[in-house]
Scaffold this motif. Structure first.
Motif, PDB file in Angstrom:
ATOM      1  N   CYS A 124       0.245 -94.411 -62.692  1.00 42.86           N
ATOM      2  CA  CYS A 124       0.675 -94.472 -61.422  1.00 42.86           C
ATOM      3  C   CYS A 124       1.398 -93.102 -61.087  1.00 42.86           C
ATOM      4  O   CYS A 124       1.447 -92.492 -59.974  1.00 42.86           O
ATOM      5  CB  CYS A 124       1.691 -95.619 -60.830  1.00 42.86           C
ATOM      6  N   ASP A 125       2.464 -92.769 -61.977  1.00 47.46           N
ATOM      7  CA  ASP A 125       3.272 -91.837 -61.887  1.00 47.46           C
ATOM      8  C   ASP A 125       2.376 -90.620 -61.946  1.00 47.46           C
ATOM      9  O   ASP A 125       2.664 -89.381 -61.525  1.00 47.46           O
ATOM     10  CB  ASP A 125       4.209 -91.642 -63.091  1.00 47.46           C
ATOM     11  N   SER A 126       1.248 -90.458 -62.852  1.00 46.04           N
ATOM     12  CA  SER A 126       0.295 -89.485 -62.950  1.00 46.04           C
ATOM     13  C   SER A 126      -0.427 -89.131 -61.846  1.00 46.04           C
ATOM     14  O   SER A 126      -0.332 -87.973 -61.285  1.00 46.04           O
ATOM     15  CB  SER A 126      -0.772 -89.562 -64.021  1.00 46.04           C
ATOM     16  N   VAL A 127      -0.607 -90.233 -61.100  1.00 47.34           N
ATOM     17  CA  VAL A 127      -1.296 -90.041 -59.594  1.00 47.34           C
ATOM     18  C   VAL A 127      -0.352 -89.264 -58.756  1.00 47.34           C
ATOM     19  O   VAL A 127      -0.650 -88.314 -57.981  1.00 47.34           O
ATOM     20  CB  VAL A 127      -1.950 -91.403 -58.943  1.00 47.34           C
ATOM     21  N   VAL A 128       0.928 -89.790 -58.569  1.00 47.97           N
ATOM     22  CA  VAL A 128       1.838 -89.207 -57.839  1.00 47.97           C
ATOM     23  C   VAL A 128       2.164 -87.804 -58.297  1.00 47.97           C
ATOM     24  O   VAL A 128       2.165 -87.016 -57.289  1.00 47.97           O
ATOM     25  CB  VAL A 128       3.219 -90.131 -57.674  1.00 47.97           C
ATOM     26  N   ALA A 129       2.047 -87.352 -59.369  1.00 45.38           N
ATOM     27  CA  ALA A 129       2.367 -86.101 -59.810  1.00 45.38           C
ATOM     28  C   ALA A 129       1.087 -85.133 -59.420  1.00 45.38           C
ATOM     29  O   ALA A 129       1.628 -84.154 -59.051  1.00 45.38           O
ATOM     30  CB  ALA A 129       2.572 -86.068 -61.278  1.00 45.38           C
ATOM     31  N   LEU A 130       0.038 -85.624 -59.543  1.00 48.68           N
ATOM     32  CA  LEU A 130      -1.124 -84.747 -59.106  1.00 48.68           C
ATOM     33  C   LEU A 130      -1.268 -84.673 -57.703  1.00 48.68           C
ATOM     34  O   LEU A 130      -1.779 -83.719 -57.176  1.00 48.68           O
ATOM     35  CB  LEU A 130      -2.466 -85.343 -59.876  1.00 48.68           C
ATOM     36  N   ARG A 131      -0.976 -85.850 -56.995  1.00 48.98           N
ATOM     37  CA  ARG A 131      -1.352 -85.550 -55.395  1.00 48.98           C
ATOM     38  C   ARG A 131      -0.090 -85.456 -54.542  1.00 48.98           C
ATOM     39  O   ARG A 131      -0.656 -84.843 -53.417  1.00 48.98           O
ATOM     40  CB  ARG A 131      -1.549 -87.382 -55.123  1.00 48.98           C
ATOM     41  N   THR A 132       1.003 -85.464 -54.841  1.00 53.00           N
ATOM     42  CA  THR A 132       2.028 -85.012 -54.142  1.00 53.00           C
ATOM     43  C   THR A 132       2.446 -83.595 -53.932  1.00 53.00           C
ATOM     44  O   THR A 132       2.395 -82.768 -54.869  1.00 53.00           O
ATOM     45  CB  THR A 132       3.463 -85.909 -54.447  1.00 53.00           C
ATOM     46  N   PRO A 133       2.567 -83.272 -52.708  1.00 57.13           N
ATOM     47  CA  PRO A 133       2.779 -81.639 -52.451  1.00 57.13           C
ATOM     48  C   PRO A 133       4.514 -81.450 -52.609  1.00 57.13           C
ATOM     49  O   PRO A 133       4.846 -80.256 -52.742  1.00 57.13           O
ATOM     50  CB  PRO A 133       2.604 -81.298 -51.058  1.00 57.13           C
TER      51      PRO A 133
END
Length: 538
Positions: free
Chosen positions: A219-228
Motif C-alpha cells: 500500500c505504501d508503494s502504491v501511495v509513493a508511486l501515485r501521489t503527486p
C-alpha cells in the motif's frame, strides 16, 4: 585678383603643414621629458591619499525569521501536546466521566477548528502547528475512550481499529481544509499500524504478521508511486522500504529455518508476495535506476521463493544447484515481453545468483590446486588409495563438494549460450566457460573418489584436451587461456605424481610428449616448447 588653389595644390599644402606640426610636437615632447628629468629630484614627493579601509563584511544572520518562527511553533505545539498527555494520564482522578469527556472533546474541537480561521488571516505556519496539536489530541481522545468505555477490550486490537479510524479521519480532515500539509502524512503514519497490529491481535502467527507487513508495504508503494505530493511521497517510500524490508527478512528466516514442506511453502508464498511487490514497483517506477534496482530485488526473491520447497525435500548438498537452476530459468525469462528495466534487472539477478554459486564451488578447486604442494616434502612415500586422499593429504574435503562440478558445468553452459547469442561478449563468455569447465574437470576425480591411477589419467587427459583447444582455437584469448590452464593442470599432475616413483616417471614422460607434440604444431608456440623442456628436465 587672387584665384583659389586647385584641390591638388591645397592637398599638398595641408600635408606640408601637418608634417611641420608633427615635427614641432615631437620636439616639444622631447624637451618636456628633459625638463621633467631635471626637476624630478627637486620636487617633493606627493603623499598618496590613504585608501579608505574596506568596510567590514556584513555578518550573515544565523537563521531567518521564518525558520525561527517555525521552530517556535513546533516547540509550542510539542509542549501543548505534552501538557495534554500529562492532563490525560495524571489528572483523570479530579474529574468525573462527563467532565473529562467534555474537556478533551472541547479542546480537540477547538484545536481542529482553529486552523480554518488562522489560514484566513494568512497564518499558515501557525495553522499547521495548531492542527498538529489537534491531531495529537484525537489520539488522546481514542485512549480516553478505551479507558472509560472499553477498558475490557483487547488493547492491541483496539489500537489497530483506532489507528484505522484515525487514519481515515485525518485524511478527510486534510482534504476538507485543502492545503493543510500535516494531516496527510500523519494519516499515512497511522495507516502503518492496522494490518500488523490486527495480525498480532488475532493470534494468527508469525507468517500472518509477515504477510501484514508486506501488504502494508505494498500500500505504501502504491501511495509513493501515485501521489503527486512530495510531503506524502517521502514518508510513503520510507514505510515501503522499512516494512517491506522487515517482511522480506522475516520470510527469508522462515525459509531458511523451515523443516518441512508446509513451512517452506508458506515461506515461499511470502517471498513470492514480496517479489510481486518489487516487480510491480519496477513496472511503474518513474526512474530507470529505481526500476532496475527493484527488478533485481524481485528476481532474487523469485529465485529464493522457487527454490525454498525443493531445498527442504532434497538433501542439503542440492540446495545451491536448485537455486542455481532457478536463477538460470530467470535468465530465460529475459527474452520475454517485459519492460527493459525489468529485463535488465532479471539479467543482473540471474548473474548474481550464478556468481554466488560459483563462489560456493570455489573452495574444492582451491584445495585441488594447493593440496598437492604437500607432496614436495613427502615425495615417493607411497601412493594413496584414491585421488581425494592424494589431494587433501589428511585435510578435510568440503562436505558439499559432491555437487560442485555440476554447479560449475551449469554456469559454463550458460556462458556458452551467451557466447552464441551475444556477439559482443563472445570472447569473455568463451573464456569464462573454458575456465569453469576446466575447474569442474579438475575436481571431478576427487569428487568421485576415483582410484589414484585413474585420477592421474583423467588429469592427463585434461592437459591433453587443453593443449588441443589451445592449438585449434581461432581467437588468441581463448588459445592463451586454454594453454595456461593446461600448464596449471600439468603442474598439479606432476605434484600428485610425487606419491610414487613409478607415477612420477610415467607422468613426466607423458607430459614431455604432450608438450613436445604441442610445440611441434604448425603454429609457433615458444611457451609450449619451454614447458616441454621444463617437464623433461624436471
Amino acid at each position: 585678383m587672387t584665384h583659389p588653389p586647385s584641390p591638388a595644390e591645397e592637398l599638398r599644402f595641408l600635408d606640408h603643414e601637418l608634417r611641420q606640426l608633427d615635427a614641432r610636437r615631437t620636439h616639444l615632447l622631447a624637451r618636456r621629458a628633459q625638463l621633467l628629468a631635471l626637476l624630478q629630484p627637486v620636487l617633493p614627493a606627493v603623499p598618496r591619499a590613504a585608501s579608505p579601509a574596506a568596510p567590514p563584511a556584513a555578518r550573515r544572520p544565523e537563521t531567518t525569521a521564518p525558520r525561527v518562527q517555525n521552530v517556535l511553533l513546533v516547540l509550542g505545539g510539542a509542549l501543548l501536546a505534552v501538557a495534554a498527555i500529562a492532563f490525560t494520564l495524571v489528572s483523570w482522578g479530579h474529574l468525573g466521566i462527563a467532565g473529562r469527556s467534555l474537556v478533551l472533546g472541547a479542546v480537540t474541537l477547538a484545536a481542529l477548528g482553529a486552523p480554518v480561521a488562522l489560514r484566513r488571516h494568512g497564518l499558515g505556519s501557525t495553522a499547521e502547528a495548531v492542527a498538529g496539536v489537534g491531531l495529537a489530541l484525537t489520539v488522546l481522545d481514542a485512549y480516553a475512550l478505551h479507558e472509560v468505555a472499553m477498558a475490557r477490550t483487547d488493547g492491541t486490537g483496539y489500537t489497530a481499529v483506532a489507528a484505522a479510524v484515525l487514519a481515515g479521519l485525518w485524511s478527510g480532515y486534510g482534504k476538507a481544509l485543502g492545503s493543510l500539509r500535516v494531516s496527510r502524512p500523519a494519516a499515512l503514519a497511522a495507516a502503518q499500524l492496522p494490518l500488523p497490529l490486527g495480525a498480532v491481535a488475532s493470534g494468527a502467527g508469525p507468517y500472518a504478521i509477515a504477510a501484514a507487513l508486506l501488504l502494508t508495504a505494498a500500500c505504501d508503494s502504491v501511495v509513493a508511486l501515485r501521489t503527486p505530493l512530495r510531503s506524502l511521497r517521502l514518508p510513503a517510500s520510507v514505510g515501503a522500504y522499512g516494512l517491506g524490508g522487515w517482511g522480506v527478512l522475516a520470510a527469508g528466516v522462515f525459509s531458511l529455518t523451515a523443516t518441512g514442506p508446509g513451512d517452506a511453502t508458506r515461506a515461499s508464498a511470502l517471498l513470492l508476495l514480496a517479489a510481486a511487490i518489487a516487480l510491480g514497483v519496477a513496472r511503474w517506477a518513474p526512474g530507470r535506476d529505481l526500476a532496475t534496482g527493484t527488478a533485481v530485488a524481485g528476481g532474487v526473491l523469485l529465485v529464493a521463493a522457487l527454490g525454498g520447497v525443493p531445498r527442504v525435500l532434497l538433501p542439503g548438498v542440492w540446495a545451491v544447484p536448485v537455486h542455481l537452476a532457478c536463477g538460470i530459468a530467470l535468465a530465460a525469462v529475459v527474452r520475454g515481453r517485459l519492460p527493459e528495466p525489468v529485463r535488465r534487472g532479471f539479467a543482473l539477478a540471474s548473474a548474481g545468483v550464478q556468481g554466488a554459486a560459483v563462489l560456493w564451488a570455489l573452495p574444492p578447486v582451491v584445495l585441488a590446486l594447493l593440496g598437492p604442494l604437500g607432496w614436495t616434502v613427502r615425495s615417493w612415500s607411497g601412493a594413496p588409495s584414491d585421488l581425494r586422499d592424494a589431494l587433501t593429504l589428511g585435510a578435510p574435503w568440503p562436505p558439499y563438494a559432491s555437487t560442485a562440478p555440476l554447479v560449475l558445468v551449469l554456469v559454463a553452459a550458460v556462458l556458452v549460450a551467451v557466447a552464441r547469442t551475444v556477439p559482443a561478449r563472445r570472447s569473455q563468455a568463451t573464456t569464462g566457460a573454458t575456465t569453469l569447465g576446466w575447474a569442474a574437470l579438475l575436481i571431478l576425480p576427487a569428487t568421485l573418489r576415483l582410484p589414484y591411477a585413474v585420477g592421474l589419467f583423467v588429469l592427463g587427459a585434461t592437459v591433453a584436451g587443453g593443449l588441443v583447444v589451445a592449438a585449434c582455437a581461432r581467437r588468441t584469448p581463448m588459445s592463451m587461456t586454454a594453454f595456461l590452464l593446461s600448464l596449471l593442470t600439468a603442474a598439479d599432475l606432476a605434484l600428485l605424481s610425487l606419491a610414487s616413483r613409478t607415477a612420477t616417471l610415467a607422468v613426466l614422460a607423458a607430459l614431455t610428449v604432450l608438450f613436445a607434440v604441442a610445440a611441434a604444431h604448425r603454429r609457433p608456440a615458444p611457451g609450449r616448447a619451454s614447458a616441454s623442456l621444463a617437464t623433461a628436465t624436471g
